[in-house]
Design an enzyme around this catalytic site. Structure first.
Site, PDB file in Angstrom:
ATOM      1  N   GLN A  98       0.885  -1.172   0.000  1.00 12.82           N
ATOM      2  CA  GLN A  98      -0.004   0.045   0.155  1.00 12.82           C
ATOM      3  C   GLN A  98       0.835   1.276   0.056  1.00 12.82           C
ATOM      4  O   GLN A  98       1.544   1.571   0.962  1.00 12.82           O
ATOM      5  CB  GLN A  98      -0.948   0.184   0.966  1.00 12.82           C
ATOM      6  CG  GLN A  98      -1.876   1.310   1.392  1.00 12.82           C
ATOM      7  CD  GLN A  98      -2.741   1.235   2.408  1.00 12.82           C
ATOM      8  OE1 GLN A  98      -3.122   0.446   3.048  1.00 12.82           O
ATOM      9  NE2 GLN A  98      -3.386   2.315   2.857  1.00 12.82           N
ATOM     10  N   ASP A 130      -1.709  -7.761   4.018  1.00  5.68           N
ATOM     11  CA  ASP A 130      -1.712  -6.499   4.575  1.00  5.68           C
ATOM     12  C   ASP A 130      -0.918  -5.645   3.767  1.00  5.68           C
ATOM     13  O   ASP A 130       0.149  -5.770   3.967  1.00  5.68           O
ATOM     14  CB  ASP A 130      -1.543  -6.484   6.021  1.00  5.68           C
ATOM     15  CG  ASP A 130      -1.651  -5.190   6.661  1.00  5.68           C
ATOM     16  OD1 ASP A 130      -1.653  -4.080   5.837  1.00  5.68           O
ATOM     17  OD2 ASP A 130      -1.409  -5.019   8.004  1.00  5.68           O
ATOM     18  N   HIS A 137      -8.107   0.052   9.647  1.00  4.63           N
ATOM     19  CA  HIS A 137      -7.077  -0.338   8.460  1.00  4.63           C
ATOM     20  C   HIS A 137      -7.732  -1.609   8.156  1.00  4.63           C
ATOM     21  O   HIS A 137      -8.257  -2.423   8.967  1.00  4.63           O
ATOM     22  CB  HIS A 137      -5.720  -0.567   9.153  1.00  4.63           C
ATOM     23  CG  HIS A 137      -4.801  -1.323   7.988  1.00  4.63           C
ATOM     24  ND1 HIS A 137      -4.537  -0.606   6.891  1.00  4.63           N
ATOM     25  CD2 HIS A 137      -4.195  -2.392   8.060  1.00  4.63           C
ATOM     26  CE1 HIS A 137      -3.708  -1.106   5.963  1.00  4.63           C
ATOM     27  NE2 HIS A 137      -3.452  -2.316   6.725  1.00  4.63           N
ATOM     28  N   CYS A 177      -6.389   1.200   1.992  1.00 10.38           N
ATOM     29  CA  CYS A 177      -6.488  -0.085   2.319  1.00 10.38           C
ATOM     30  C   CYS A 177      -7.682  -0.840   2.034  1.00 10.38           C
ATOM     31  O   CYS A 177      -7.665  -2.029   1.828  1.00 10.38           O
ATOM     32  CB  CYS A 177      -5.954   0.078   3.794  1.00 10.38           C
ATOM     33  SG  CYS A 177      -7.441   0.823   4.744  1.00 10.38           S
TER      34      CYS A 177
END
Length: 232
Positions: A89, A184, A169, A95
């Site tokens: 990211q 992630d 997130h 996100c």
């Protein structure tokens, strides 16, 4: 260098489903809320489930854990399947969109797309890239950015400003080759959470979500969303 910022996406399954549909994913699978973690509430989630999204607060406790985990795994060398689609990211507040891309890109065998789907095109074009190049490619992808902006505004009663610091997130959990992966974009690599199967995937992902919750027992800002075959 200023990092590009997008409006944050809300944890609203209808908005998420509409978002991926606008980008050409057929509505044969849909996002829906997971209302609780006990077996009775999990049994209400339509099956099969091919991805789970977790929205959680980024607290000091979590950041300390993330740092520790990274150091530990760097020394251990996890076995990550080359079939896992993972991207970093590099866009502020993106996100939610990256979570959706992770959910979709790792389930191409299950999902269906329109012939000119911008989302499918993005995944195809970036399939051979590394996680950093995929992130850079997303920064330049107008169709995903525009759809993200309209989805982010749609879910809000009042859209937050671009500069507002969002401390929530999104991450995604997927099953690739019988392994449960946590994806992630703020982490340097996927996290392997052990074996899973099509039948136990939701329960296995929920066990990992429980660990996130146990880390911050005072926190209530956790949301879990499942991508399920449409049987609503």
């Amino acid at each position: 260098m200023d990092i590009p910022r997008w409006l944050p996406l809300e944890s609203n399954p209808e908005v998420m489903t509409k978002f991926v549909n606008c980008l050409g994913m057929k509505p044969t699978w849909q996002f829906g809320d997971v209302y609780g973690l006990d077996p009775e509430l999990l049994s209400m989630v339509p099956r099969p489930v091919c991805a789970v999204l977790l929205l959680f607060p980024v607290t000091e406790k979590y950041e300390a854990f993330k740092q520790e985990e990274e150091e530990k795994l760097k020394g251990q060398q996890q076995e990550v399947s080359p079939d896992v689609y993972f991207m970093k990211q590099t866009i502020g507040n993106a996100c939610g969109t990256i979570g959706l891309i992770h959910a979709v890109a790792n389930n191409l065998a299950h999902l269906e797309f329109d012939p000119d789907s911008p989302l499918k095109k993005f995944i195809d074009k970036t399939s051979k890239m590394n996680s950093e190049d995929r992130a850079t490619f997303l920064e330049k992808d107008e169709s995903i950015r525009v759809t993200h902006e309209s989805s982010a505004q749609e879910g809000q009663t009042e859209a937050p400003s671009l500069d507002e610091k969002v401390n929530l997130h999104f991450i995604a959990f997927v099953n690739v080759g019988g392994q449960l992966y946590e994806l992630d974009g703020r982490k340097p690599f996927p996290i392997v959470h052990g074996k899973t199967s099509g039948d136990t995937f939701l329960e296995d992902a929920i066990e990992v979500c429980k660990v996130f919750m146990a880390r911050d027992p005072q926190e209530v800002r956790f949301t879990i969303i499942a991508l399920s075959k449409d049987s609503y």
